[in-house]
Write a protein that holds these residues in place. Structure first.
Motif, mmCIF file in Angstrom:
data_model
loop_
_atom_site.group_PDB
_atom_site.id
_atom_site.type_symbol
_atom_site.label_atom_id
_atom_site.label_comp_id
_atom_site.label_asym_id
_atom_site.label_seq_id
_atom_site.Cartn_x
_atom_site.Cartn_y
_atom_site.Cartn_z
ATOM 1 N N VAL A 1 7.221 -2.411 -9.625
ATOM 2 C CA VAL A 1 6.426 -3.360 -8.849
ATOM 3 C C VAL A 1 5.331 -2.573 -8.137
ATOM 4 N N PRO A 2 4.057 -2.749 -8.526
ATOM 5 C CA PRO A 2 2.974 -1.966 -7.924
ATOM 6 C C PRO A 2 2.965 -2.073 -6.402
ATOM 7 N N LYS A 3 2.762 -0.951 -5.750
ATOM 8 C CA LYS A 3 2.753 -0.901 -4.293
ATOM 9 C C LYS A 3 1.662 -1.822 -3.746
ATOM 10 N N ASP A 4 1.977 -2.512 -2.671
ATOM 11 C CA ASP A 4 1.071 -3.427 -1.976
ATOM 12 C C ASP A 4 0.742 -4.687 -2.778
ATOM 13 N N SER A 5 1.442 -4.928 -3.890
ATOM 14 C CA SER A 5 1.175 -6.140 -4.667
ATOM 15 C C SER A 5 2.016 -7.323 -4.188
ATOM 16 N N THR B 1 7.937 1.416 -6.795
ATOM 17 C CA THR B 1 6.511 1.293 -7.080
ATOM 18 C C THR B 1 6.202 1.419 -8.569
ATOM 19 N N VAL B 2 7.102 2.025 -9.354
ATOM 20 C CA VAL B 2 6.856 2.141 -10.792
ATOM 21 C C VAL B 2 6.942 0.770 -11.456
ATOM 22 N N VAL C 1 1.170 -10.097 -9.631
ATOM 23 C CA VAL C 1 1.474 -8.965 -10.507
ATOM 24 C C VAL C 1 0.932 -9.288 -11.893
ATOM 25 N N GLN D 1 7.711 -8.034 -13.851
ATOM 26 C CA GLN D 1 7.496 -7.455 -12.523
ATOM 27 C C GLN D 1 7.841 -8.458 -11.432
#
Length: 224
Positions: A101-105, A98-99, A121, A126
């Motif tokens: 690749v943002p979570k839920d993206s 998650t750091v 993203v 990313q």
């Protein structure tokens, strides 16, 4: 600019075949190579998707290869994972990243062991991190990366052009004189001439590092 002599296709075929044999993570005996007008086509089969990627990278390293065409098939053993299992494993991987690749993206779809990534993203790195996160999962046959990059409202085309031109000059002195940069919103177009495919790829990679870039159209050609 210094003119370069394009290597004959039969020489390139030998060089690519030798480079595949030199690459320890690739079973070169199962891969066929043809070269037409500088385009190296790899065929045959491999045991894993990472091996397929390594083979394509090996071919692209050879001086004189303009691009590669992929006809390699990933041939799994007796145990072929279910698509639902692969989808579950992919989401577990993203939960741990998650750091970067943002979570839920990112959304994941799997069909016939091919993973398709969708979503959006903020940066190209990313998007590449998302692809790499699933590329090593055991049992996959391929990755389709359809993730888009969100355009940034803060991008000023003139500033982006200056920053990108300066970055190109830092990486290779000749780039600033021989590669032209055009910016339209988040779209970057590169034109001009360079001496090798490696320089052409380097110019494109540099463009992707710039903030706010959503697409890169690499029209740079080889001098010859």
């Amino acid at each position: 600019m210094t003119q370069i002599q394009r290597r004959p296709d039969h020489h390139l075929r030998t060089a690519v075949t030798d480079e595949l044999a030199w690459t320890p993570s690739v079973n070169s005996e199962e891969i066929g190579v043809t070269v037409t007008d500088g385009v190296a086509t790899l065929s045959g089969h491999v045991a894993t998707y990472p091996e397929k990627e390594e083979a394509l990278r090996a071919a692209s390293r050879v001086h004189g290869v303009l691009t590669t065409a992929d006809k390699i098939v990933v041939r799994h053993g007796s145990h072929v994972p279910e698509d639902t299992d692969l989808a579950r494993e992919a989401m577990i991987v993203f939960d741990r990243r998650t750091v970067v690749v943002p979570k839920d993206s990112v959304q994941v779809e799997v069909r016939d062991q091919v993973i398709t990534l969708r979503g959006s993203v903020a940066w190209h790195y990313q998007r590449e991190a998302a692809r790499r996160a699933v590329a090593g999962l055991p049992g996959i046959s391929g990755v389709r990366n359809l993730i888009t990059i969100k355009p940034s409202a803060d991008v000023i085309p003139a500033d982006l052009k200056l920053k990108l031109t300066a970055a190109l000059a830092r990486h290779t002195p000749g780039f600033a004189q021989h590669v032209e940069v055009d910016v339209d919103g988040g779209q970057v177009t590169l034109t001009g001439e360079v001496r090798s495919p490696a320089e052409r790829r380097s110019a494109e990679q540099t463009a992707w590092f710039a903030p706010g870039v959503t697409a890169v159209d690499n029209q740079v050609t080889l001098a010859g």
